[in-house]
Design an enzyme around this catalytic site. Structure first.
Site, PDB file in Angstrom:
ATOM      1  N   SER A  59       5.108  67.850  97.125  1.00 40.08           N
ATOM      2  CA  SER A  59       5.895  67.157  96.102  1.00 40.08           C
ATOM      3  C   SER A  59       7.160  66.517  96.660  1.00 40.08           C
ATOM      4  O   SER A  59       7.842  65.778  95.964  1.00 40.08           O
ATOM      5  CB  SER A  59       6.279  68.131  94.979  1.00 40.08           C
ATOM      6  OG  SER A  59       7.272  69.024  95.413  1.00 40.08           O
ATOM      7  N   LYS A  96      12.990  70.858  95.360  1.00 37.48           N
ATOM      8  CA  LYS A  96      13.100  69.592  94.623  1.00 37.48           C
ATOM      9  C   LYS A  96      14.451  68.950  94.913  1.00 37.48           C
ATOM     10  O   LYS A  96      15.345  69.566  95.473  1.00 37.48           O
ATOM     11  CB  LYS A  96      12.993  69.861  93.102  1.00 37.48           C
ATOM     12  CG  LYS A  96      11.636  70.396  92.628  1.00 37.48           C
ATOM     13  CD  LYS A  96      10.548  69.344  92.640  1.00 37.48           C
ATOM     14  CE  LYS A  96       9.205  69.907  92.206  1.00 37.48           C
ATOM     15  NZ  LYS A  96       8.565  70.757  93.224  1.00 37.48           N
TER      16      LYS A  96
END
Lengths: 137, 422
Positions: A59, A96
């Site tokens: 991600s 993230k």
């Protein structure tokens, strides 16, 4: 899957030892040898507050971090929007980018197909990614 | 009044270390077992609330473990040792000097910091440890180590202190001492506590008000010194108290930085012999030996290096030479050229009564080592000479300890670092 990965080039001074040595007789000037470069010292500025973690998943490929990479996570750096962070979301560690949007903080992936996560009471920012290590061969 | 001393103590240290890397352990009962998975040596607050006692043998609490889903871990000393290095590094900027007392307790010398609000200063120190390591701590402050220790216990027990109790303040000190059971005072054994109770001495406050001479009669010189320290007069009581079973340390700062391994080895050798003496004096043996040394963290312009190594002692021992041999191996493995070392120490953990220690097949049963020990003790002062002692004496690695439920080497093995989902 191959992707272009941005590489930050850091200037490192490589000390060269150029001492002409008369054969059979050690020069005293050579005694003051410098230590070889220690990449870990350079990567980890704050060893007491830094932790090495292994990345699982894709991600954050847009940020140049991919599956299998080792990251240096520092708890001595205060997380700010724009930082890549390790956060606990309902207790699970996730990697993230921290972003501020309309006054709220979000955890945002840098690849398609991953939902944004709002930073609420179930999210704890654990540390800030300050470095990356990868071997190719 | 003497310079303020603080004791910073990590809460449920081993459990807190496990929780740092496994969030699923937060809020649930967790225990950590001793070497060989024998008994519970660390308990989370939730496990304590279930009535799991310190040192409870694991085979007696199996039902509780199953019924309450208690999470059980073998001890992971590589992790706890690494986290301790981090805790100490976070503490250092807040103190003039420090003295590691055990793996999770450190005395901090606040001399020179008196002009500050020391409670706020201690809170900041505690917050720094928490921020860097995730480990929660409590701090006790006092004019003596005994009062700092008592303050720490008070801070831990009573939420009113919010983690920091300053016993330099008369009102706070009296309030704490009057409520502190005398049998819980550091260094008061059960037998002594019984004698004191017969004299109507039930609290630390009563003990403080006891005549020192009478104290010496009832207990020993230790009790007399405790009374002095409870009154705020430093009396070196730490050095005479029997070490806690979880461990003890001998550490010292060097007057000038040491940059050669021989000198460092000489100093560590002296600490090892001293530690051995202390064990023998109290009839204990140790199962783990840790050596550590580091540069001056306040001189950031100089190259910084912090090292520590932990070895398990098999058989468990109080033999200064065996301890020295372990210490030697540790120092040799951790030594790096080019640094000015300003502090070094040795830490012994997993202490137990010499009479109860597990025997091994190849133990040296002869008295030769005992006589040698006595001779070595005599020349203790000439510690430089100990470097000549061979490192190979008398310890044989029999078999590895049991540790079936050990967590990964999160911070010490690259193959076992925590994973983060991206």
């Amino acid at each position: 899957m191959l992707e272009t990965v941005p590489v930050h080039v850091a200037a490192i001074e490589l000390p060269m030892l150029l001492v002409s040595t008369p054969a059979g007789f050690p020069s005293p000037a050579q005694d003051d040898m410098e230590e070889p470069i220690n990449l870990a010292d350079w990567l980890i500025e704050h060893p007491a507050a830094s932790f090495i973690m292994r990345v699982e998943g894709y991600s954050m490929t847009g940020a140049g971090i991919t599956d299998g990479d080792l990251i240096i996570v520092s708890r001595a750096v205060k997380a700010r929007p724009g930082h890549i962070v390790v956060a606990l979301v309902h207790g699970d560690r996730t990697l993230k980018r921290l972003r501020r949007r309309e006054g709220r903080l979000w955890l945002v992936a840098e690849a398609d197909g991953y939902p944004d996560i709002i930073v609420d009471e179930h999210v704890e920012t654990w540390g800030v990614v300050v470095g990356l290590a990868r071997k190719y061969v | 009044m003497s310079a303020p001393i603080a004791l910073i103590d990590c809460n449920n240290y081993y459990v807190s270390c496990e929780r740092a890397f496994d969030a699923s352990l937060v809020g649930v009962p967790v225990i950590v077992l001793s070497n060989n998975d024998g008994c519970a040596i660390a308990r989370s607050a939730e496990a304590k609330a279930l009535g799991i006692r310190m040192g409870a043998p694991v085979h007696l609490i199996r039902d509780k473990i199953r019924d309450h889903g208690i999470r059980v871990f073998s001890s992971n000393y590589a992790l706890y040792g690494d986290m301790q290095r981090r805790v100490i590094a976070a503490i250092e900027p807040f103190a003039r000097d420090f003295e590691i007392y055990s793996i999770d307790e450190t005395f901090v010398d606040f001399a020179g910091f008196e002009h500050l609000d020391l409670v706020a200063h201690a809170r900041e120190m505690s917050a720094q440890v928490r921020q860097w390591t995730t480990i929660p701590t409590c701090v006790g402050i006092g004019p003596t180590k005994t009062l700092a220790k008592l303050g720490n216990a008070a801070a831990k027990k009573n939420p009113i202190f919010e983690g920091v109790a300053d016993l330099r303040d008369d009102a706070t000190r009296n309030w704490v001492l009057d409520r502190f059971p005398v049998e819980d005072v550091w260094g008061v054994g059960r037998a002594t506590a019984g004698k004191l109770a017969a004299l109507g001495i039930h609290t630390a406050g009563h003990l403080r008000d006891m005549a020192m001479k009478q104290g010496r009669g009832v207990g020993t010189v230790v009790l007399e010194r405790l009374i002095a320290e409870l009154r705020g007069v430093p009396a070196n009581v730490v050095e005479t108290i029997e070490p806690q079973r979880k461990g003890m340390a001998v550490t010292r700062s060097f007057g000038s930085p040491v940059s050669d391994i021989e000198t460092l080895m000489g100093a560590v050798a002296q600490y090892a012999m001293r530690a051995g003496e202390k064990l023998r004096q109290h009839g204990l043996v140790a199962g783990r030996v840790t050596i550590f040394f580091h540069t001056n963290p306040h001189k950031l312009d100089r190259p910084q290096y912090t090292a520590s190594r932990t070895l398990s002692a098999q058989p468990m021992t109080s033999d200064g030479l065996a301890l020295l041999a372990y210490a030697r191996r540790g120092v040799e493995s951790a030594w790096r050229e080019g640094y000015g070392i300003t502090k070094a120490g040795i830490m012994l953990e997993d202490l137990m009564d010499a009479d109860h220690r597990p025997r091994t097949l190849f133990e040296d049963g002869s008295g030769r080592r005992g006589r040698l020990m006595a001779a070595m003790d005599e020349v203790n002062g000439r510690f430089g000479k100990f470097t000549a002692v061979p490192a190979t004496q008398g310890f044989k690695r029999a078999w590895g300890a049991r540790s079936e439920m050990r967590s990964p080497g999160y911070t010490t093995r690259i193959a076992e670092v925590p994973c983060v989902r991206a």
